[in-house]
Design a protein around this motif. Sequence first.
Motif: not given
Ligand SMILES: C[S@@+](CC[C@H](N)C(=O)[O-])C[C@H]1O[C@@H](n2cnc3c(N)ncnc32)[C@H](O)[C@@H]1O
Length: 419
Positions: A224, A243, A265, A306
């Motif tokens: 990804y 996120g 995040d 993501n």
């Molecule tokens: C699947 S991880 C992806 C992390 C990174 N972008 C990557 O691609 O490796 C999803 C991320 O979204 C964050 N997240 C979840 N809900 C969120 C929200 N409502 N607002 C901001 N961030 C959020 C989580 O804490 C997590 O770090």
Amino acid sequence: MTTQEHSVPMVSWPERGETRSARWFSESGVAPPRRVIVADDRMNADRAYRYACEGTAMLWRGDFNNARALLQAIARRVDAKPDGPKPNRMQRKAAPARAVVADGPFDAPAAGAGNTEGLPKAGGAPKEAFHLFRMAQAQRARILGMLLIPFDAGHAIPLRRAPDLHKACSEARGPCDSPYVSSLRELLGAVGAHQWRRKGVEVAALDDRIHPHYGVFAPVRGEYVDLVDSAPLAVTDLAFDIGTGTGVLAAVLARRGVKRIIATDSDPRALDCARDNLARLGYRNKVEVRQADMFPDGRASLIVCNPPWLPGKPATPLERAVYDPESRMLRAFIAGLAHHLAPGGEGWLVLSDLAEHLHLRSREELTGWFAAAGLAVIRKHDILPRHPKAFDAADPLAPARRAEVTSLWRLAAAPVQTA
Ligand SMILES: C[S@@+](CC[C@H](N)C(=O)[O-])C[C@H]1O[C@@H](n2cnc3c(N)ncnc32)[C@H](O)[C@@H]1O
């Protein structure tokens, strides 16, 4: 982990003719066990396994290395069962008992999440198989969580041959000013996460390493990241990374020449982790990391997200980056995207279709959400998985894993003219 917190959960046990108690700590949110006995090096694996299955926890007073060996022996007994860990009464009501499936995480776990090796195999419809897989995971975690370790203030472990693990514990649990009890399994999760954080994960698109903190989604599946590294980048003034996790995608955009990036995040651990990684990679001046629920104020020419790929309730806080109840983050991104895109801008949604192969979400649902939010698909860029699970023929969910495609959906706010 300070003693000023209100309603601190406590765990009690009989020892030397009196009832003793200590604070209980569980990152996974597990309640303190109700029945606890004291155990030491005389405890054999069969007896320990029986106690754990019955729900009796064992507070270890013996040699630390023997406790680790005992946990492995219990795990072998759990994994050797042909039908896997037996569901409890509530679980038997919720699902048919005939099939318990799968033996691995569907996705990169957050650093510190427990291992899921060796779960039992069976068939079944994809959705049923998925739910039974998760039930078996929970049951395995419950049994393996029954071996408990005492800690003194400063995370010192008062056991023979116990190593100094205060750094790993402090990273995962914060400072500690009084004794507590926690499961050995969670302790080993913190130790694994500490090693991962120290060594880092190689990210080809950065030609460098990303160092995940405890509980933060780690970019161990590079596909990804490669999608974000190779999608055509038209405008490079301002991007949002929604996120951001470890900050990996913000770093890729910075490396590709985007001049300014705001990375958000909602998880404080992810924010600290992203700040550390971006500073280490030399992008502190280009990327601003902000705590926010989804989007920052304003509009950007490029917005990347993501979200967790599978709809479902996370069983522990460490699973929040993988399982998202009712695809909440995915739907929030789609619903808010048009309001935050600058004219002519693009949203890049990174999403695997594993949920579709498991019948947890349909393609029509996804494209229906795009349409309802006034979004048009410019193009979809696909990549096949490279991780070993995708090629594991023994995996009962192999068909879903083999068929999995990860996509970068390029979305625009206005309808796109087709030739
Ligand atoms: C699947 S991880 C992806 C992390 C990174 N972008 C990557 O691609 O490796 C999803 C991320 O979204 C964050 N997240 C979840 N809900 C969120 C929200 N409502 N607002 C901001 N961030 C959020 C989580 O804490 C997590 O770090």
